[in-house]
Scaffold this motif. Sequence first.
Motif, PDB file in Angstrom:
ATOM      1  N   ALA A   1       0.837  -1.205   0.000  1.00 20.51           N
ATOM      2  CA  ALA A   1       0.000   0.000   0.000  1.00 20.51           C
ATOM      3  C   ALA A   1       0.872   1.255   0.000  1.00 20.51           C
ATOM      4  O   ALA A   1       0.600   2.212  -0.728  1.00 20.51           O
ATOM      5  N   SER A   2       1.919   1.233   0.793  1.00 20.22           N
ATOM      6  CA  SER A   2       2.826   2.376   0.875  1.00 20.22           C
ATOM      7  C   SER A   2       3.513   2.630  -0.465  1.00 20.22           C
ATOM      8  O   SER A   2       3.614   3.780  -0.919  1.00 20.22           O
ATOM      9  N   LEU A   3       3.961   1.563  -1.100  1.00 25.04           N
ATOM     10  CA  LEU A   3       4.638   1.708  -2.395  1.00 25.04           C
ATOM     11  C   LEU A   3       3.669   2.177  -3.479  1.00 25.04           C
ATOM     12  O   LEU A   3       4.015   3.010  -4.320  1.00 25.04           O
ATOM     13  N   LEU A   4       2.439   1.651  -3.467  1.00 28.08           N
ATOM     14  CA  LEU A   4       1.423   2.117  -4.414  1.00 28.08           C
ATOM     15  C   LEU A   4       1.124   3.593  -4.180  1.00 28.08           C
ATOM     16  O   LEU A   4       1.005   4.372  -5.123  1.00 28.08           O
ATOM     17  N   ASP A   5       1.019   3.974  -2.918  1.00 29.75           N
ATOM     18  CA  ASP A   5       0.757   5.369  -2.565  1.00 29.75           C
ATOM     19  C   ASP A   5       1.879   6.279  -3.052  1.00 29.75           C
ATOM     20  O   ASP A   5       1.641   7.424  -3.411  1.00 29.75           O
ATOM     21  N   ASP A   6       3.100   5.744  -3.087  1.00 31.36           N
ATOM     22  CA  ASP A   6       4.251   6.507  -3.585  1.00 31.36           C
ATOM     23  C   ASP A   6       4.336   6.510  -5.109  1.00 31.36           C
ATOM     24  O   ASP A   6       5.243   7.114  -5.675  1.00 31.36           O
ATOM     25  N   GLY A   7       3.415   5.777  -5.775  1.00 29.34           N
ATOM     26  CA  GLY A   7       3.373   5.790  -7.230  1.00 29.34           C
ATOM     27  C   GLY A   7       4.161   4.685  -7.911  1.00 29.34           C
ATOM     28  O   GLY A   7       4.336   4.701  -9.132  1.00 29.34           O
ATOM     29  N   MET A   8       4.633   3.715  -7.157  1.00 29.45           N
ATOM     30  CA  MET A   8       5.404   2.621  -7.757  1.00 29.45           C
ATOM     31  C   MET A   8       4.478   1.711  -8.576  1.00 29.45           C
ATOM     32  O   MET A   8       3.322   1.518  -8.216  1.00 29.45           O
TER      33      MET A   8
ATOM     34  N   THR B   1     -12.133   2.414   2.539  1.00 30.38           N
ATOM     35  CA  THR B   1     -12.662   3.369   3.521  1.00 30.38           C
ATOM     36  C   THR B   1     -11.879   4.671   3.588  1.00 30.38           C
ATOM     37  O   THR B   1     -12.323   5.624   4.220  1.00 30.38           O
ATOM     38  N   GLY B   2     -10.702   4.690   2.985  1.00 28.38           N
ATOM     39  CA  GLY B   2      -9.850   5.874   3.053  1.00 28.38           C
ATOM     40  C   GLY B   2      -8.858   5.831   4.207  1.00 28.38           C
ATOM     41  O   GLY B   2      -8.108   6.774   4.433  1.00 28.38           O
ATOM     42  N   ALA B   3      -8.853   4.717   4.930  1.00 22.78           N
ATOM     43  CA  ALA B   3      -7.983   4.602   6.109  1.00 22.78           C
ATOM     44  C   ALA B   3      -6.505   4.620   5.734  1.00 22.78           C
ATOM     45  O   ALA B   3      -5.693   5.221   6.455  1.00 22.78           O
ATOM     46  N   TYR B   4      -6.159   3.976   4.628  1.00 25.89           N
ATOM     47  CA  TYR B   4      -4.753   4.006   4.202  1.00 25.89           C
ATOM     48  C   TYR B   4      -4.307   5.456   3.973  1.00 25.89           C
ATOM     49  O   TYR B   4      -3.274   5.887   4.466  1.00 25.89           O
ATOM     50  N   ALA B   5      -5.084   6.202   3.201  1.00 32.36           N
ATOM     51  CA  ALA B   5      -4.726   7.580   2.868  1.00 32.36           C
ATOM     52  C   ALA B   5      -4.599   8.436   4.131  1.00 32.36           C
ATOM     53  O   ALA B   5      -3.661   9.232   4.266  1.00 32.36           O
ATOM     54  N   GLN B   6      -5.528   8.246   5.048  1.00 32.79           N
ATOM     55  CA  GLN B   6      -5.502   8.999   6.304  1.00 32.79           C
ATOM     56  C   GLN B   6      -4.232   8.686   7.107  1.00 32.79           C
ATOM     57  O   GLN B   6      -3.557   9.582   7.597  1.00 32.79           O
ATOM     58  N   LEU B   7      -3.905   7.415   7.187  1.00 35.32           N
ATOM     59  CA  LEU B   7      -2.731   6.994   7.946  1.00 35.32           C
ATOM     60  C   LEU B   7      -1.436   7.466   7.284  1.00 35.32           C
ATOM     61  O   LEU B   7      -0.534   7.969   7.955  1.00 35.32           O
ATOM     62  N   PHE B   8      -1.359   7.332   5.954  1.00 41.89           N
ATOM     63  CA  PHE B   8      -0.154   7.780   5.247  1.00 41.89           C
ATOM     64  C   PHE B   8       0.039   9.288   5.419  1.00 41.89           C
ATOM     65  O   PHE B   8       1.158   9.760   5.592  1.00 41.89           O
ATOM     66  N   ALA B   9      -1.045  10.044   5.372  1.00 38.43           N
ATOM     67  CA  ALA B   9      -0.949  11.503   5.566  1.00 38.43           C
ATOM     68  C   ALA B   9      -0.427  11.827   6.956  1.00 38.43           C
ATOM     69  O   ALA B   9       0.439  12.694   7.115  1.00 38.43           O
ATOM     70  N   ARG B  10      -0.919  11.123   7.961  1.00 38.62           N
ATOM     71  CA  ARG B  10      -0.434  11.332   9.326  1.00 38.62           C
ATOM     72  C   ARG B  10       1.037  10.980   9.456  1.00 38.62           C
ATOM     73  O   ARG B  10       1.803  11.704  10.083  1.00 38.62           O
TER      74      ARG B  10
END
Length: 97
Positions: free
Chosen positions: A48-55, A82-91
């Motif tokens: 999830a983190s790598l996808l969020d970084d655009g990999m 639910t948007g929980a990943y995005a919320q956590l990554f932003a934090r």
Amino acid sequence: MKIGKKEKSEQLYKAILQLQDEEECYAFFQDLCTVSELRSMEQRFQVASLLDDGMIYNDILERTGASSATISRVNRSLNYGTGAYAQLFARMKGREQ
């Protein structure tokens, strides 16, 4: 699939919120989960983190060893969950800065 309120154990989630630091969290999850379950969750979070970084998928597959099905499932959660990943990554990114 979202877990309905009646289907989940609120007690578990409330207990997790009582953990005070990374060491307590690590110890609790070691007691709660099998090594395989922990590795699966760790791998999904890394994907999830790598996808969020655009990999891209192929690079993630190479880097994590996750199957394309796992990467696809995590990507679906990132985009339609639910948007929980995005919320956590932003934090997490806010704390790093």
